[in-house]
Design a protein around this motif. Structure first.
Motif, mmCIF file in Angstrom:
data_model
loop_
_atom_site.group_PDB
_atom_site.id
_atom_site.type_symbol
_atom_site.label_atom_id
_atom_site.label_comp_id
_atom_site.label_asym_id
_atom_site.label_seq_id
_atom_site.Cartn_x
_atom_site.Cartn_y
_atom_site.Cartn_z
ATOM 1 N N LEU A 232 52.432 -7.894 -50.302
ATOM 2 C CA LEU A 232 53.182 -7.311 -49.212
ATOM 3 C C LEU A 232 52.158 -7.086 -47.967
ATOM 4 O O LEU A 232 52.712 -7.008 -46.678
ATOM 5 C CB LEU A 232 53.502 -5.853 -49.689
ATOM 6 C CG LEU A 232 54.724 -6.042 -50.435
ATOM 7 C CD1 LEU A 232 55.171 -4.653 -50.990
ATOM 8 C CD2 LEU A 232 55.900 -6.736 -50.103
ATOM 9 N N LEU A 233 50.888 -6.641 -48.017
ATOM 10 C CA LEU A 233 50.145 -6.359 -46.937
ATOM 11 C C LEU A 233 49.946 -7.911 -45.845
ATOM 12 O O LEU A 233 50.075 -7.629 -44.712
ATOM 13 C CB LEU A 233 48.677 -5.969 -47.121
ATOM 14 C CG LEU A 233 48.294 -4.599 -47.607
ATOM 15 C CD1 LEU A 233 47.159 -4.224 -48.111
ATOM 16 C CD2 LEU A 233 48.671 -3.679 -46.421
ATOM 17 N N ASP A 234 49.865 -8.826 -46.867
ATOM 18 C CA ASP A 234 49.594 -10.084 -46.163
ATOM 19 C C ASP A 234 50.929 -10.502 -45.310
ATOM 20 O O ASP A 234 51.005 -11.152 -44.340
ATOM 21 C CB ASP A 234 49.277 -11.456 -47.029
ATOM 22 C CG ASP A 234 47.930 -11.039 -47.746
ATOM 23 O OD1 ASP A 234 47.101 -10.624 -46.982
ATOM 24 O OD2 ASP A 234 47.638 -11.583 -48.747
ATOM 25 N N ARG A 235 52.137 -10.224 -46.058
ATOM 26 C CA ARG A 235 53.424 -10.569 -45.588
ATOM 27 C C ARG A 235 54.005 -9.810 -44.221
ATOM 28 O O ARG A 235 54.685 -10.059 -43.398
ATOM 29 C CB ARG A 235 54.531 -10.895 -46.404
ATOM 30 C CG ARG A 235 54.124 -12.031 -47.448
ATOM 31 C CD ARG A 235 55.168 -12.072 -48.499
ATOM 32 N NE ARG A 235 56.546 -11.707 -48.283
ATOM 33 C CZ ARG A 235 57.491 -11.306 -48.851
ATOM 34 N NH1 ARG A 235 57.208 -10.994 -50.211
ATOM 35 N NH2 ARG A 235 58.801 -11.192 -48.516
ATOM 36 N N LEU A 236 54.019 -8.275 -44.895
ATOM 37 C CA LEU A 236 54.631 -7.412 -43.837
ATOM 38 C C LEU A 236 53.618 -6.387 -43.154
ATOM 39 O O LEU A 236 54.215 -5.975 -42.182
ATOM 40 C CB LEU A 236 55.366 -6.645 -44.707
ATOM 41 C CG LEU A 236 56.448 -7.094 -45.880
ATOM 42 C CD1 LEU A 236 56.989 -5.918 -46.518
ATOM 43 C CD2 LEU A 236 57.335 -7.792 -45.001
ATOM 44 N N VAL B 177 38.077 -17.124 -49.657
ATOM 45 C CA VAL B 177 39.383 -17.116 -49.427
ATOM 46 C C VAL B 177 39.959 -17.081 -48.144
ATOM 47 O O VAL B 177 39.561 -16.465 -47.242
ATOM 48 C CB VAL B 177 39.782 -15.842 -50.295
ATOM 49 C CG1 VAL B 177 41.389 -15.870 -50.238
ATOM 50 C CG2 VAL B 177 39.467 -16.003 -51.569
ATOM 51 N N PRO B 178 40.746 -17.840 -47.870
ATOM 52 C CA PRO B 178 41.569 -17.806 -46.229
ATOM 53 C C PRO B 178 42.001 -16.538 -46.061
ATOM 54 O O PRO B 178 42.481 -15.718 -46.797
ATOM 55 C CB PRO B 178 42.608 -18.662 -46.405
ATOM 56 C CG PRO B 178 42.320 -19.750 -47.487
ATOM 57 C CD PRO B 178 41.426 -18.927 -48.525
ATOM 58 N N GLU B 179 42.004 -15.968 -44.702
ATOM 59 C CA GLU B 179 42.183 -14.654 -44.240
ATOM 60 C C GLU B 179 43.712 -14.271 -44.624
ATOM 61 O O GLU B 179 43.986 -13.367 -44.895
ATOM 62 C CB GLU B 179 41.928 -14.574 -42.760
ATOM 63 C CG GLU B 179 42.162 -12.986 -42.447
ATOM 64 C CD GLU B 179 42.020 -12.832 -40.905
ATOM 65 O OE1 GLU B 179 41.207 -11.992 -40.594
ATOM 66 O OE2 GLU B 179 42.645 -13.600 -40.132
ATOM 67 N N ARG B 180 44.535 -15.422 -44.459
ATOM 68 C CA ARG B 180 45.878 -15.048 -44.846
ATOM 69 C C ARG B 180 46.213 -14.696 -46.261
ATOM 70 O O ARG B 180 47.355 -13.838 -46.487
ATOM 71 C CB ARG B 180 47.053 -16.475 -44.326
ATOM 72 C CG ARG B 180 46.694 -17.539 -45.316
ATOM 73 C CD ARG B 180 47.604 -18.639 -45.133
ATOM 74 N NE ARG B 180 48.783 -18.159 -45.544
ATOM 75 C CZ ARG B 180 50.160 -19.029 -45.703
ATOM 76 N NH1 ARG B 180 50.074 -20.403 -45.489
ATOM 77 N NH2 ARG B 180 51.322 -18.595 -45.941
ATOM 78 N N PHE B 181 45.423 -14.734 -47.071
ATOM 79 C CA PHE B 181 45.697 -14.334 -48.338
ATOM 80 C C PHE B 181 44.737 -13.120 -48.791
ATOM 81 O O PHE B 181 44.610 -12.678 -50.045
ATOM 82 C CB PHE B 181 45.092 -15.526 -49.513
ATOM 83 C CG PHE B 181 46.082 -16.688 -49.481
ATOM 84 C CD1 PHE B 181 47.564 -16.843 -49.726
ATOM 85 C CD2 PHE B 181 45.621 -17.848 -48.888
ATOM 86 C CE1 PHE B 181 48.139 -17.860 -49.656
ATOM 87 C CE2 PHE B 181 46.208 -19.019 -48.792
ATOM 88 C CZ PHE B 181 47.805 -18.915 -49.087
#
Length: 447
Positions: free
Chosen positions: A72-76, A353-357
């Motif tokens: 949720l942190l990654d998405r919202l 790990v890529p930042e988006r994850f």
């Protein structure tokens, strides 16, 4: 070792704020953990086993929530993830101190399921706010702050439980945790993107320069140099064999630590020195604090498996103690690699790990550590029941050494295979020296 690195890290405003927020949030959190146990035992008149079940229900819920809350942190983003958590925490802990055993367990589990992912948030802020070469130093400071919180929080909880009614004490610290979460929501520190030390114009210039060189520009919310796409063949887009190995190391680290925790209590009871448990645990934490600060100032990083092996190897000699003085010295020494090992797991994950994850990455990291704690305590307890307190230290130490050894061996084989594959690819792809541009070595043609 360069202690001056800490001055540079602390000069960054976002890092200072994250460390201060960490203390503000974690002290009531650790106080609440011990108060929950004391409330079940004293106010509700239940056994320590029953209190352990309540803690276990909350712990399992937190472990389940970690990846989900991180996703949720990654998405919202921070505020949309934290706001519902704060409301649920407020409702749960406004009711929980005043109800019976079964409703308390249910409310504690619900609160755990919707816990504010503070460790994930604050570590993401720290990772984002510092240059990559200072990441280990900054994360070591966060580990040191966590150790201070761990030393202060339970002491505060015990003091409140002996001064007030445990229900009011539990309500007070949990409301303090909610208030600290509100401060985090208002502050809304950035968890993605380039460090704040670089202004917008500099970031634009960097992106333009990257485009001009033919490289892909960074996507919004993705740091320069970080892949915005899932890693090919990775589970959930980022969990590769290498990442899974670091998670295993994190789980084994807390397995050793939780097993050591139980074994310390058993040993001091055997020495008929139960009153020394508090200050012995404080010495153990102090050893970890010093080790974390030394590691942060060191001139290089170490493989997490080497650190795990060292942690496990220094835990075993505690079994040789013959009294409280020698036990205190050996326990303090065994704590020296606690914080560095945990710091190394976060640092190595942040690099692969890529930042988006990154939010989900930290969520799985928290779940791995929780799982290790859940296994380590009963494993050590079983060994203690069947062989005495010394076997508690020896069993978790042996398991830690085995996992560390397997990780080192696997890493060495992986590096050897990667080097062989790279050499083979280079030999097939590189044109002969005679065909390269005049005056340019063939090895540079690919670049």
């Amino acid at each position: 070792m360069d202690v001056g690195q800490y001055r540079h890290v602390l000069a960054i405003r976002d890092t200072r704020n994250a460390l201060a927020l960490g203390l503000l949030i974690r002290i009531p959190m650790f106080a609440g953990t011990v108060l929950l146990t004391l409330h079940v035992v004293t106010a509700l008149g239940r056994s320590y086993g029953a209190a352990g079940l309540v803690s276990a229900a909350a712990t399992v819920a937190i472990a389940i929530s970690g990846p989900w809350r991180g996703r949720l942190l990654d998405r919202l983003g921070l505020r949309r993830t934290v706001a519902p958590s704060l409301l649920i925490q407020l409702v749960c802990w406004s009711i929980a101190p005043w109800v019976g055993y079964a409703p308390l367990m249910a409310l504690a589990a619900l609160a755990g399921l919707f816990v504010v992912p503070t460790f994930s948030i604050l570590r993401q802020v720290i990772i984002r706010s510092v240059p990559e070469h200072q990441r280990r130093t900054a994360l070591s400071l966060d580990s040191a702050a966590t150790e201070l919180s761990f030393m202060a929080g339970p002491a505060l909880g015990v003091w409140l439980a002996t001064t007030w009614d445990t229900g009011w004490a539990l309500f007070t610290v949990e409301m303090a945790a909610v208030l600290a979460g509100c401060v985090l929501w208002v502050a809304n520190p950035a968890i993605k993107g380039a460090p704040d030390t670089t202004d917008a114009a500099d970031r634009t210039d960097t992106a333009d320069a990257t485009d001009a060189s033919g490289a892909a520009a960074a996507s919004p919310g993705v740091a320069p140099g970080t892949s915005p796409e899932p890693v090919p063949g990775a589970w959930r887009g980022f969990i590769t064999v290498r990442v899974a190995a670091v998670y295993l190391a994190a789980a084994c680290t807390t397995l050793v630590l939780s097993g050591t925790d139980v074994s310390i209590v058993a040993a001091l009871r055997s020495f008929e020195a139960t009153a020394a448990i508090g200050w012995i645990l404080a010495l153990w934490g102090a050893g970890s604090l010093v080790g974390g600060l030394v590691y942060g100032a060191w001139h290089r990083s170490f493989s997490v498996f080497w650190l795990l092996g060292g942690l496990a190897a220094t835990t075993a000699p505690v079994a040789l103690a013959v009294g409280v003085p020698s036990f205190a010295v050996l326990v303090t020494l065994s704590g020296f690699l606690c914080a560095p090992t945990i710091t190394a797991t976060v640092e190595q994950l942040s690099r692969v790990v890529p930042e988006r994850f990154r939010g989900e990455m930290m969520g799985w990291h928290g779940s791995a550590m929780t799982a290790g704690s859940a296994v380590g305590a009963p494993l050590a307890g079983f060994a203690i029941d069947h062989g005495g307190w010394r076997w508690g230290f020896l069993v978790v130490s042996a398991l830690g050494v085995l996992v560390a050894g397997a990780g080192m061996l696997g890493g060495a084989r992986g590096r050897a295979a990667g080097a062989a594959a790279a050499a083979s690819t280079s030999a097939q792809a590189s044109p002969p020296v005679a065909d390269s541009e005049p005056g340019v070595p063939a090895a540079r043609v690919e670049h």
